[in-house]
Design an enzyme around this catalytic site. Structure first.
Site, PDB file in Angstrom:
ATOM      1  N   GLU A 102      50.322  36.958  51.560  1.00  0.00           N
ATOM      2  CA  GLU A 102      49.412  37.225  50.452  1.00  0.00           C
ATOM      3  C   GLU A 102      48.439  36.057  50.340  1.00  0.00           C
ATOM      4  O   GLU A 102      48.850  34.906  50.187  1.00  0.00           O
ATOM      5  CB  GLU A 102      50.171  37.407  49.137  1.00  0.00           C
ATOM      6  CG  GLU A 102      49.246  37.737  47.964  1.00  0.00           C
ATOM      7  CD  GLU A 102      49.994  37.996  46.659  1.00  0.00           C
ATOM      8  OE1 GLU A 102      49.312  38.194  45.630  1.00  0.00           O
ATOM      9  OE2 GLU A 102      51.237  37.986  46.662  1.00  0.00           O
ATOM     10  N   ASP A 177      37.494  36.288  45.747  1.00  0.00           N
ATOM     11  CA  ASP A 177      36.188  35.915  45.204  1.00  0.00           C
ATOM     12  C   ASP A 177      35.127  36.816  45.840  1.00  0.00           C
ATOM     13  O   ASP A 177      34.992  36.849  47.061  1.00  0.00           O
ATOM     14  CB  ASP A 177      35.897  34.448  45.529  1.00  0.00           C
ATOM     15  CG  ASP A 177      34.716  33.898  44.739  1.00  0.00           C
ATOM     16  OD1 ASP A 177      33.766  34.666  44.473  1.00  0.00           O
ATOM     17  OD2 ASP A 177      34.752  32.706  44.392  1.00  0.00           O
ATOM     18  N   ASP A 213      37.605  44.608  42.201  1.00  0.00           N
ATOM     19  CA  ASP A 213      36.889  45.318  41.143  1.00  0.00           C
ATOM     20  C   ASP A 213      35.384  45.107  41.277  1.00  0.00           C
ATOM     21  O   ASP A 213      34.631  45.437  40.359  1.00  0.00           O
ATOM     22  CB  ASP A 213      37.372  44.866  39.760  1.00  0.00           C
ATOM     23  CG  ASP A 213      37.043  43.409  39.463  1.00  0.00           C
ATOM     24  OD1 ASP A 213      36.863  42.639  40.427  1.00  0.00           O
ATOM     25  OD2 ASP A 213      36.974  43.035  38.275  1.00  0.00           O
ATOM     26  N   THR A 250      47.671  43.947  36.860  1.00  0.00           N
ATOM     27  CA  THR A 250      47.670  42.598  36.307  1.00  0.00           C
ATOM     28  C   THR A 250      46.857  42.533  35.016  1.00  0.00           C
ATOM     29  O   THR A 250      46.061  43.423  34.708  1.00  0.00           O
ATOM     30  CB  THR A 250      47.079  41.597  37.308  1.00  0.00           C
ATOM     31  OG1 THR A 250      45.692  41.910  37.522  1.00  0.00           O
ATOM     32  CG2 THR A 250      47.811  41.664  38.644  1.00  0.00           C
TER      33      THR A 250
END
Length: 276
Positions: A102, A177, A213, A250
């Site tokens: 990850e 990012d 997103d 989350t």
């Protein structure tokens, strides 16, 4: 799946048996490591060429609990990415269970939840954010999660220099990012060259799972993954995938959804090796 939270902190023991309030700050001399025996500030140092990086180290306050976890648990569960050795993952985790890498885990809440839900899957979680490293170690300790190891440093160096071919059973990149400005797009992690490197370390059948997103970045991810010969979309019709149940929702993601953000998941499978 239950939420993992940090236990409340009020004070920490001092060496003489008394306690030190959270507001107390320890002083250290110039050049002294921030966390002796903990993560290094720049583990790879000047051993490797300078290049454009996809990450930017963030400086923020380390809580007492995070600092304590770094000092106590880093020697056991932490790993500096120095590029100077090849890592035996079975030795690192103490078993031969499948390993998922990850990259970028934030404060580690989702990582801890996934580790708890799949105790037979090892997670090598890499980030450069010291508070997040301490928080994930703290969560692992509090919840008895022995299938997490925390890597400190550049994941590119880890993949290129420290992992062996076909050693990974999965790759997760959640909310990297987005580098939204056009002049910064070259800093985005999901690029053809990165996927080619990752493919050398992923066994056939391993899944690359990305989530973002930022819709323009999601479209770029879909384009480069779809075009890459070493990966195939797990969605028969192509396109984005529904959020799988194993990826926790989350707090950060929930805030984005409340603002009307669209979160896209991509799940691509490493295809069998091509014959020479």
């Amino acid at each position: 799946m239950s939420d993992f939270v940090n236990a409340p902190e009020t004070e920490r023991p001092a060496t003489d048996g008394s306690s030190v309030p959270l507001s107390a700050r320890t002083s250290r001399s110039k050049g002294e490591p921030r966390f002796p025996g903990g993560p290094q500030a720049d583990p790879a140092g000047s051993h490797f060429e300078r290049r454009i990086r996809s990450f930017q180290p963030r400086r923020s306050r380390v809580t007492t609990g995070q600092a304590d976890a770094l000092e106590r648990l880093w020697p056991q569960w932490g790993m500096d990415i120095d590029g100077q050795r090849v890592v035996d993952l079975a030795e690192l985790f103490g078993n031969s269970n499948p390993v998922v890498l990850e990259i970028g885990f934030g404060m580690g809440e989702a990582t801890a939840q996934m580790a708890a839900a799949a105790p037979d899957v090892n997670i090598l979680a890499v980030d450069v954010h010291t508070p997040g490293q301490g928080n994930l170690l703290n969560l692992a300790d509090q919840n008895g999660l022995t299938n997490i190891r925390v890597g400190n440093g550049d994941a590119i160096i880890l993949l290129r220099k420290m992992l062996t071919p076909d050693s990974l059973d999965g790759l997760r990149v959640y909310f990297p990012d987005p580098w939204p400005k056009k002049r910064h797009h070259k800093r985005r992690l999901i690029q053809p060259a990165f996927l080619s490197l990752a493919a050398t370390r992923l066994r056939p059948g391993a899944v690359v799972h990305c989530a973002t997103d930022w819709e323009p970045y999601a479209e770029q991810m879909l384009d480069v993954l779809s075009a890459h010969p070493d990966f195939e979309n797990t969605q028969a019709e192509g396109g984005f995938a529904p959020r799988p149940g194993f990826r926790p929702l989350t707090r950060f993601e929930g805030q984005g959804l409340d603002k009307g953000h669209v979160v896209n998941d991509l799940l691509f499978r490493r295809v069998p090796h091509r014959q020479p």
